[in-house]
Design a protein around this motif. Structure first.
Motif, PDB file in Angstrom:
ATOM      1  N   LYS A 198     -19.171   5.420  -6.947  1.00 56.52           N
ATOM      2  CA  LYS A 198     -19.253   6.666  -7.710  1.00 56.52           C
ATOM      3  C   LYS A 198     -19.821   6.401  -9.099  1.00 56.52           C
ATOM      4  O   LYS A 198     -20.662   7.159  -9.594  1.00 56.52           O
ATOM      5  CB  LYS A 198     -17.867   7.291  -7.816  1.00 56.52           C
ATOM      6  CG  LYS A 198     -17.825   8.577  -8.633  1.00 56.52           C
ATOM      7  CD  LYS A 198     -16.412   9.139  -8.694  1.00 56.52           C
ATOM      8  CE  LYS A 198     -16.374  10.416  -9.532  1.00 56.52           C
ATOM      9  NZ  LYS A 198     -14.992  10.976  -9.607  1.00 56.52           N
ATOM     10  N   HIS A 199     -19.382   5.310  -9.725  1.00 58.78           N
ATOM     11  CA  HIS A 199     -19.868   4.974 -11.065  1.00 58.78           C
ATOM     12  C   HIS A 199     -21.376   4.753 -11.056  1.00 58.78           C
ATOM     13  O   HIS A 199     -22.096   5.227 -11.941  1.00 58.78           O
ATOM     14  CB  HIS A 199     -19.158   3.727 -11.583  1.00 58.78           C
ATOM     15  CG  HIS A 199     -19.692   3.231 -12.890  1.00 58.78           C
ATOM     16  ND1 HIS A 199     -19.483   3.880 -14.083  1.00 58.78           N
ATOM     17  CD2 HIS A 199     -20.460   2.141 -13.183  1.00 58.78           C
ATOM     18  CE1 HIS A 199     -20.082   3.224 -15.061  1.00 58.78           C
ATOM     19  NE2 HIS A 199     -20.682   2.166 -14.545  1.00 58.78           N
ATOM     20  N   GLU A 200     -21.871   4.034 -10.067  1.00 61.04           N
ATOM     21  CA  GLU A 200     -23.316   3.779  -9.989  1.00 61.04           C
ATOM     22  C   GLU A 200     -24.095   5.071  -9.830  1.00 61.04           C
ATOM     23  O   GLU A 200     -25.128   5.278 -10.469  1.00 61.04           O
ATOM     24  CB  GLU A 200     -23.620   2.851  -8.816  1.00 61.04           C
ATOM     25  CG  GLU A 200     -23.209   1.419  -9.043  1.00 61.04           C
ATOM     26  CD  GLU A 200     -23.509   0.561  -7.833  1.00 61.04           C
ATOM     27  OE1 GLU A 200     -24.258  -0.414  -7.997  1.00 61.04           O
ATOM     28  OE2 GLU A 200     -23.006   0.856  -6.742  1.00 61.04           O
ATOM     29  N   GLU A 202     -23.177   8.074 -10.674  1.00 60.76           N
ATOM     30  CA  GLU A 202     -23.055   8.927 -11.857  1.00 60.76           C
ATOM     31  C   GLU A 202     -23.853   8.398 -13.036  1.00 60.76           C
ATOM     32  O   GLU A 202     -24.343   9.166 -13.862  1.00 60.76           O
ATOM     33  CB  GLU A 202     -21.585   9.074 -12.238  1.00 60.76           C
ATOM     34  CG  GLU A 202     -20.800   9.924 -11.258  1.00 60.76           C
ATOM     35  CD  GLU A 202     -19.345  10.071 -11.645  1.00 60.76           C
ATOM     36  OE1 GLU A 202     -18.703  11.006 -11.149  1.00 60.76           O
ATOM     37  OE2 GLU A 202     -18.855   9.241 -12.444  1.00 60.76           O
ATOM     38  N   THR A 203     -23.991   7.079 -13.128  1.00 58.32           N
ATOM     39  CA  THR A 203     -24.714   6.504 -14.262  1.00 58.32           C
ATOM     40  C   THR A 203     -26.136   6.107 -13.901  1.00 58.32           C
ATOM     41  O   THR A 203     -26.900   5.677 -14.763  1.00 58.32           O
ATOM     42  CB  THR A 203     -23.979   5.258 -14.788  1.00 58.32           C
ATOM     43  OG1 THR A 203     -23.903   4.283 -13.742  1.00 58.32           O
ATOM     44  CG2 THR A 203     -22.578   5.618 -15.253  1.00 58.32           C
TER      45      THR A 203
END
Length: 211
Positions: A198-200, A202-203
């Motif tokens: 999810k972090h990848e 989103e960023t």
């Protein structure tokens, strides 16, 4: 690797095109479509070549149930329970892929064809970390339209073809898998860490992947 003139090419009718045209163009920036809940994985099958617009790729499981029918420059999002899966992808010929899925991650698989000895041949490219496919993901998503397995009429159903034909497809995919070596297996396998977190997503940190 064998090539085959058999496949499931489908001419797209105007009514179907009208339905697909309302889908949103795909991009890694389409975060809500590509971010799964923590207890679920997503597999996105991308068909992006204009040359394949009239081509249908059928993805099915080892128990002969349809996972997705991907056509007309789509990026079809398929939710899956975490676990290990064997899928077969049929177009011009059949290829087998292995997937090791973890909840909260999104995995991408590109479907396309290439010209080989005056014949079209299907290619299946799982997007794996540390490979060219990983860096090409943005390009492959460009121009494709997001669709969802929930709108795919074949999803979860037995294949609409004779059982003997499906059996031949499985034999073909298994034969290439069994004849292939370690490199072939690696190229046709998605490991847990190949999924985007999810972090990848989103960023958009594609150049600095998490392990």
């Amino acid at each position: 690797m064998k090539t085959s003139r058999l496949g499931l090419p489908v001419l797209l009718v105007c009514a179907a095109l009208g339905g697909w045209s309302s889908a949103a163009p795909a991009a890694v920036d389409d975060k809500p479509d590509f971010v799964p809940p923590e207890d679920e994985a997503l597999v996105v099958f991308i068909q992006n070549l204009r040359e394949d617009e009239t081509m249908t790729f059928v993805v099915f499981t080892d128990d002969r149930r349809c996972v997705a029918e991907v056509r007309g420059r789509q990026a079809e999002v398929v939710p899956m329970k975490p676990g290990t899966y064997t899928f077969y992808v049929t177009g011009y010929g059949t290829q087998r892929i292995e997937l090791h899925l973890q909840g909260g991650r999104t995995y991408f698989v590109r479907l396309h064809t290439v010209e080989r000895a005056f014949m079209r041949k299907s290619e299946v490219t799982p997007v794996r970390r540390g490979t060219e496919s990983y860096m090409q993901l943005r390009t492959w998503l460009a121009g494709a339209h997001i669709t969802h397995a929930s709108d795919d009429s074949c999803q979860g159903k037995p294949l609409k073809e004779r059982k003997k034909r499906t059996a031949r497809r499985v034999v073909e995919g298994d034969a290439d898998w069994n004849e292939g070596g370690e490199v072939y297996h690696a190229e046709h396998t998605l490991q847990v860490q190949d999924g985007f977190t999810k972090h990848e997503l989103e960023t958009m940190s594609l150049e600095s992947p998490e392990r």
